[in-house]
Design an enzyme around this catalytic site. Structure first.
Site, mmCIF file in Angstrom:
data_model
loop_
_atom_site.group_PDB
_atom_site.id
_atom_site.type_symbol
_atom_site.label_atom_id
_atom_site.label_comp_id
_atom_site.label_asym_id
_atom_site.label_seq_id
_atom_site.Cartn_x
_atom_site.Cartn_y
_atom_site.Cartn_z
ATOM 1 N N GLN A 1 -15.323 -3.943 -2.732
ATOM 2 C CA GLN A 1 -15.658 -3.170 -3.936
ATOM 3 C C GLN A 1 -16.077 -4.033 -5.111
ATOM 4 O OE1 GLN A 1 -12.620 -3.238 -2.466
ATOM 5 N NE2 GLN A 1 -10.973 -3.300 -3.982
ATOM 6 N N GLY B 1 -3.344 -5.388 1.692
ATOM 7 C CA GLY B 1 -4.050 -6.476 1.023
ATOM 8 C C GLY B 1 -5.058 -7.057 1.992
ATOM 9 N N ASN C 1 -20.110 -2.976 3.830
ATOM 10 C CA ASN C 1 -20.382 -1.647 4.369
ATOM 11 C C ASN C 1 -21.740 -1.197 3.839
ATOM 12 O OD1 ASN C 1 -20.058 -0.444 1.780
ATOM 13 N ND2 ASN C 1 -17.873 -0.097 2.128
ATOM 14 N N ASP D 1 0.838 -1.205 0.000
ATOM 15 C CA ASP D 1 0.000 0.000 0.000
ATOM 16 C C ASP D 1 0.873 1.256 0.000
ATOM 17 O OD1 ASP D 1 -2.418 -1.329 0.060
ATOM 18 O OD2 ASP D 1 -2.578 -1.315 2.237
ATOM 19 N N ASP E 1 -11.167 -4.515 7.421
ATOM 20 C CA ASP E 1 -10.496 -5.812 7.564
ATOM 21 C C ASP E 1 -10.241 -6.151 9.025
ATOM 22 O OD1 ASP E 1 -10.393 -6.032 4.774
ATOM 23 O OD2 ASP E 1 -8.463 -5.003 4.675
ATOM 24 N N GLY F 1 -21.246 3.040 13.499
ATOM 25 C CA GLY F 1 -21.097 1.689 14.044
ATOM 26 C C GLY F 1 -21.443 0.613 13.037
#
Length: 323
Positions: A166, A40, A188, A14, A249, A221
């Site tokens: 995603q 990752g 999410n 990253d 994660d 939350g």
């Protein structure tokens, strides 16, 4: 070796840029900070779980720079079983993350040869199946969903956890056809909205397949659906907000680790919220992951109660998820 958690996903370098505001088209914005970190989704979950005392493993394709970047040494130092990591002649993937405080990230992703990675995965599907049969939970995060589907069709016998990320937007049909094999689904709120549109349903209660559904709501939350009950879990306030990369994660790792330790679903959700709060206190998904002792202290400080003892057993929860 009996594994508690086998994490499927990616090993990524990253590159994180922290900005005060996102640039407009053709505009240059000066970044406040830059950090090169290990990431990752698959590796993030495996490392976070290992920090919490869980016997975690990782199944992923690495790259020719896996050792040169010291990523292999890092995983071993964290206690992650690396026997499921397959070498590759390609560079490890890179992500370029532009992060703004109290906002979503903008992410660019680079694969040197995605086709080669796919080929390596399918050549090692029997190895993946063997490792999965030796693990209590198999967690699938952003990665090669065609490979996941082929593997799950072989009837993985233990609990399957899935966080499509995603890919819910990029390849929604691949996400949908994996759902019948899943026992725990994590998303999410944006991904949940998109999944409802794809499935043409009004409520996440109508998703068939997973016995447990958890939707993260950021600063609000999360909510968890399990056995007809809805649990609302508050977000735990971090000491500071620096970078949200990897918070999802670490939340998944905290939740799964808590179930394995014998906590009920509501308490596992609370513990997961605590774990995620540490991640956003530093740049990088694995930089500030907590151990169990730190989780206990923050839990007691935030919830104003003594940290609970396990209320059930993993065997009982596993039976409920598989039934």
């Amino acid at each position: 070796m009996k594994r508690e958690l086998l994490s499927f996903g990616s090993i990524v370098i990253d590159n994180v840029l922290v900005v005060k505001r996102f640039p407009s088209i053709n505009e240059t914005v000066l970044a406040e900070k830059y950090r090169y970190t290990y990431g990752g989704a698959g590796a993030n979950v495996a490392v976070a779980a290992a920090r919490l005392g869980v016997k975690s493993s990782l199944f992923a394709v690495s790259g020719r720079d896996f050792e040169k970047t010291n990523y292999k040494r890092h995983l071993k130092n964290e206690g992650v079983d690396t026997s499921g990591i397959i070498p590759s002649r390609c560079l490890m993937p890179r992500s370029f993350i532009v992060s703004k405080e109290n906002s979503d990230d903008q992410v660019l992703y680079y694969y040197e040869n995605k086709r080669e990675t796919r080929k390596i995965l399918f050549e090692n599907i029997e190895k993946a199946y063997k490792l999965s049969s030796e693990s209590e939970i198999c967690h699938f995060s952003t990665g090669h969903f065609e490979f996941y589907y082929r593997l799950l069709k072989k009837k993985v016998k233990n609990v399957v956890s899935f966080d499509p990320g995603q890919e819910t937007f990029n390849y929604p049909y691949r996400v949908v056809r994996i759902l019948p094999f899943v026992h725990m689904l994590f998303m999410n709120n944006h991904e949940a909205k998109r999944l409802k549109e794809i499935l043409k349903i009004r409520s996440i209660r109508q998703i068939s397949g997973p016995k447990l559904v958890c939707v993260s709501l950021g600063a609000q939350g999360s909510i968890i659906l399990f056995k007809g009950e809805l649990f609302k879990i508050p977000a735990v306030k971090p000491s500071r907000v620096v970078d949200p990369t990897g918070a999802g994660d670490s939340h998944r790792a905290g939740f799964l680790s808590s179930l394995l330790k014998g906590y009920d679903v509501k308490t596992a959700g609370r513990i997961a919220s605590v774990v995620a709060s540490f991640t956003i206190e530093a740049e990088g998904a694995q930089t500030s992951l907590p151990n169990w002792e730190k989780v206990v202290r923050r839990y007691e400080h935030f919830f104003k109660e003594k940290f609970p003892s396990p209320q059930t057993t993993w065997e009982r929860t596993k039976e409920e998820l598989l039934s």
